[in-house]
Design a protein around this motif. Structure first.
Motif, PDB file in Angstrom:
ATOM      1  N   LYS A   1     -46.800 -62.098  69.390  1.00 29.88           N
ATOM      2  CA  LYS A   1     -47.061 -62.202  70.826  1.00 29.88           C
ATOM      3  C   LYS A   1     -47.919 -61.042  71.323  1.00 29.88           C
ATOM      4  N   GLU A   2     -47.642 -59.852  70.827  1.00 29.28           N
ATOM      5  CA  GLU A   2     -48.412 -58.679  71.246  1.00 29.28           C
ATOM      6  C   GLU A   2     -49.849 -58.766  70.723  1.00 29.28           C
ATOM      7  N   ILE A   3     -50.013 -59.224  69.484  1.00 21.19           N
ATOM      8  CA  ILE A   3     -51.355 -59.371  68.912  1.00 21.19           C
ATOM      9  C   ILE A   3     -52.184 -60.339  69.743  1.00 21.19           C
ATOM     10  N   VAL A   4     -51.601 -61.490  70.025  1.00 18.97           N
ATOM     11  CA  VAL A   4     -52.293 -62.510  70.812  1.00 18.97           C
ATOM     12  C   VAL A   4     -52.620 -61.983  72.202  1.00 18.97           C
ATOM     13  N   SER A   5     -51.660 -61.322  72.836  1.00 21.12           N
ATOM     14  CA  SER A   5     -51.871 -60.781  74.174  1.00 21.12           C
ATOM     15  C   SER A   5     -52.997 -59.764  74.185  1.00 21.12           C
ATOM     16  N   LEU A   6     -53.032 -58.901  73.171  1.00 22.05           N
ATOM     17  CA  LEU A   6     -54.078 -57.885  73.079  1.00 22.05           C
ATOM     18  C   LEU A   6     -55.459 -58.533  73.027  1.00 22.05           C
ATOM     19  N   ILE A   7     -55.606 -59.542  72.172  1.00 23.21           N
ATOM     20  CA  ILE A   7     -56.915 -60.184  72.011  1.00 23.21           C
ATOM     21  C   ILE A   7     -57.299 -60.977  73.251  1.00 23.21           C
TER      22      ILE A   7
ATOM     23  N   GLU B   1     -41.901 -58.324  53.862  1.00 22.39           N
ATOM     24  CA  GLU B   1     -41.767 -57.400  54.991  1.00 22.39           C
ATOM     25  C   GLU B   1     -43.024 -57.413  55.862  1.00 22.39           C
ATOM     26  N   VAL B   2     -44.183 -57.652  55.231  1.00 21.12           N
ATOM     27  CA  VAL B   2     -45.425 -57.764  55.997  1.00 21.12           C
ATOM     28  C   VAL B   2     -45.347 -58.949  56.950  1.00 21.12           C
ATOM     29  N   VAL B   3     -44.958 -60.104  56.405  1.00 22.25           N
ATOM     30  CA  VAL B   3     -44.883 -61.323  57.209  1.00 22.25           C
ATOM     31  C   VAL B   3     -43.845 -61.185  58.316  1.00 22.25           C
ATOM     32  N   GLU B   4     -42.694 -60.600  57.984  1.00 18.24           N
ATOM     33  CA  GLU B   4     -41.622 -60.470  58.973  1.00 18.24           C
ATOM     34  C   GLU B   4     -42.054 -59.608  60.153  1.00 18.24           C
ATOM     35  N   LEU B   5     -42.711 -58.477  59.871  1.00 13.90           N
ATOM     36  CA  LEU B   5     -43.129 -57.622  60.990  1.00 13.90           C
ATOM     37  C   LEU B   5     -44.238 -58.300  61.789  1.00 13.90           C
ATOM     38  N   MET B   6     -45.152 -58.990  61.088  1.00 12.67           N
ATOM     39  CA  MET B   6     -46.230 -59.672  61.801  1.00 12.67           C
ATOM     40  C   MET B   6     -45.679 -60.755  62.720  1.00 12.67           C
ATOM     41  N   GLN B   7     -44.634 -61.421  62.292  1.00 16.41           N
ATOM     42  CA  GLN B   7     -44.017 -62.439  63.143  1.00 16.41           C
ATOM     43  C   GLN B   7     -43.450 -61.808  64.414  1.00 16.41           C
ATOM     44  N   LYS B   8     -42.881 -60.617  64.280  1.00 15.83           N
ATOM     45  CA  LYS B   8     -42.337 -59.918  65.447  1.00 15.83           C
ATOM     46  C   LYS B   8     -43.442 -59.464  66.403  1.00 15.83           C
ATOM     47  N   LYS B   9     -44.627 -59.202  65.848  1.00 19.23           N
ATOM     48  CA  LYS B   9     -45.717 -58.659  66.658  1.00 19.23           C
ATOM     49  C   LYS B   9     -46.710 -59.720  67.119  1.00 19.23           C
TER      50      LYS B   9
ATOM     51  N   VAL C   1     -51.183 -64.291  61.102  1.00 20.03           N
ATOM     52  CA  VAL C   1     -51.859 -64.861  62.274  1.00 20.03           C
ATOM     53  C   VAL C   1     -52.622 -66.098  61.799  1.00 20.03           C
ATOM     54  N   TYR C   2     -51.960 -67.235  61.810  1.00 18.40           N
ATOM     55  CA  TYR C   2     -52.526 -68.455  61.245  1.00 18.40           C
ATOM     56  C   TYR C   2     -52.920 -69.465  62.308  1.00 18.40           C
ATOM     57  N   ASP C   3     -52.672 -69.142  63.562  1.00 19.16           N
ATOM     58  CA  ASP C   3     -53.031 -70.030  64.659  1.00 19.16           C
ATOM     59  C   ASP C   3     -53.242 -69.171  65.901  1.00 19.16           C
TER      60      ASP C   3
ATOM     61  N   GLU D   1     -76.207 -59.716  61.786  1.00 24.20           N
ATOM     62  CA  GLU D   1     -76.372 -59.112  63.110  1.00 24.20           C
ATOM     63  C   GLU D   1     -75.325 -59.593  64.107  1.00 24.20           C
ATOM     64  N   MET D   2     -74.102 -59.798  63.597  1.00 24.42           N
ATOM     65  CA  MET D   2     -72.985 -60.186  64.445  1.00 24.42           C
ATOM     66  C   MET D   2     -72.123 -58.959  64.725  1.00 24.42           C
ATOM     67  N   CYS D   3     -71.616 -58.864  65.931  1.00 30.28           N
ATOM     68  CA  CYS D   3     -70.709 -57.768  66.268  1.00 30.28           C
ATOM     69  C   CYS D   3     -69.342 -58.053  65.646  1.00 30.28           C
ATOM     70  N   TYR D   4     -68.733 -57.028  65.064  1.00 25.46           N
ATOM     71  CA  TYR D   4     -67.452 -57.204  64.378  1.00 25.46           C
ATOM     72  C   TYR D   4     -66.576 -55.995  64.663  1.00 25.46           C
ATOM     73  N   ALA D   5     -65.323 -56.253  65.012  1.00 25.10           N
ATOM     74  CA  ALA D   5     -64.337 -55.179  65.166  1.00 25.10           C
ATOM     75  C   ALA D   5     -62.988 -55.715  64.733  1.00 25.10           C
ATOM     76  N   SER D   6     -62.110 -54.810  64.372  1.00 28.95           N
ATOM     77  CA  SER D   6     -60.817 -55.245  63.847  1.00 28.95           C
ATOM     78  C   SER D   6     -59.685 -54.391  64.395  1.00 28.95           C
ATOM     79  N   VAL D   7     -58.597 -55.072  64.723  1.00 31.17           N
ATOM     80  CA  VAL D   7     -57.370 -54.368  65.094  1.00 31.17           C
ATOM     81  C   VAL D   7     -56.398 -54.515  63.929  1.00 31.17           C
ATOM     82  N   ALA D   8     -55.957 -53.386  63.402  1.00 29.87           N
ATOM     83  CA  ALA D   8     -55.009 -53.381  62.293  1.00 29.87           C
ATOM     84  C   ALA D   8     -53.595 -53.208  62.846  1.00 29.87           C
ATOM     85  N   ILE D   9     -52.657 -53.904  62.226  1.00 29.97           N
ATOM     86  CA  ILE D   9     -51.251 -53.799  62.614  1.00 29.97           C
ATOM     87  C   ILE D   9     -50.499 -53.189  61.441  1.00 29.97           C
ATOM     88  N   VAL D  10     -49.912 -52.031  61.651  1.00 33.97           N
ATOM     89  CA  VAL D  10     -49.183 -51.354  60.579  1.00 33.97           C
ATOM     90  C   VAL D  10     -47.871 -52.095  60.326  1.00 33.97           C
TER      91      VAL D  10
END
Length: 265
Positions: A235-241, A225-233, A12-14, A200-209
């Motif tokens: 759109k979903e990551i961006v949509s979620l956020i 394999e990490v990069v390849e699956l992240m590329q497939k996901k 997720v570079y952009d 004192e900043m709020c922080y949360a993280s969504v992990a992608i398996v």
């Protein structure tokens, strides 16, 4: 002034936003380039944790500079993404995990702003912040609601094991982490989450398996394999956020904002 920031992990570079512009923020720990833009009418900051093209390994990320830069911009809430290996058979490649706990096994990273020397607040003191619940409950609720509304494959909680890297773990280490209660493993949540709490900043993280961890997977672990699956996901990551951002309350009623109360003598 951006109220919310997104920290993009591996893959997720952009981040899509309107009227994007880059700003270089000077911090006591170095300069950081942050992208600012508008999402749904709200100004949001974006920071690529590993730099452009994944040029910075986990153990060399300037975590203090990154978090301080967002703080300097006025950010109150941080949503981070993390690519992880699964220790839990129920958490499959492609699943999202809204993290609720973490364990820190890093060994060489500066973990605090308050080490008795000059602090970001120009005071020399040591602070012991409460870290019982490392992730902001208000951001977590927004992410869970968004994931549910989008019908994404998600888990509403999970324990993240943070290792030093940049190597992957041994099978014996993974067995030990599973015994301790770990669900997923990665290399970047610490000290990132800790430093956000100290300011004192709020922080949360969504992990992608992206894969099963060593000894569970029957294949050689590779970053490819990490990069390849992240590329497939992506759109979903961006949509979620994007869907989670408007669900985050404007007013903070979580404990994160009061982390320094009672933390020092």
């Amino acid at each position: 002034m951006p109220r919310i920031a997104v920290i993009g992990g591996s893959g997720v570079y952009d981040f899509p936003a309107e009227n994007k512009r880059e700003e270089v923020v000077k911090t006591p720990y170095g300069e950081v380039t942050v992208t600012l833009g508008r999402i749904g009418g709200e100004e949001v900051a974006f920071l690529a944790r590993h730099g452009k093209g994944h040029s910075i390994p986990p153990h060399k990320i300037n975590y203090r500079a990154n978090i301080w830069a967002l703080y300097e911009l006025g950010v109150e809430r941080i949503i981070a993404t993390s690519a992880v290996g699964s220790l839990n058979p129920n958490m499959k490649p492609g699943d999202f995990v809204i993290l609720d706990q973490l364990m820190d096994f890093t060994v060489s990273r500066p973990r605090t702003f308050y080490d008795g020397e000059e602090s970001p607040h120009d005071r020399k003191f040591v602070a012991h912040v409460d870290f019982t619940e490392p992730y902001c409950p208000e951001i977590r609720r927004a992410l869970i609601t968004a994931a549910k509304n989008l019908a994404l494959p998600y888990h509403p909680r999970g324990t993240y094991v943070c290792t030093e890297g940049p190597r992957f773990e041994t099978a014996a280490e993974i067995r030990a982490y599973r015994i301790l209660g770990g669900d997923v493993v990665g290399m970047t949540q610490c000290p990132e989450a800790i430093l956000a709490r100290e300011l004192e900043m709020c922080y949360a993280s969504v992990a992608i398996v992206t894969n099963y961890a060593a000894g569970i997977s029957h294949q050689k672990l590779t970053h490819i394999e990490v990069v390849e699956l992240m590329q497939k996901k992506t759109k979903e990551i961006v949509s979620l956020i994007v869907h989670a951002i408007p669900l985050i309350p404007k007013e903070r009623n979580c404990p994160c904002k009061d982390a320094l109360k009672g933390a020092s003598g």
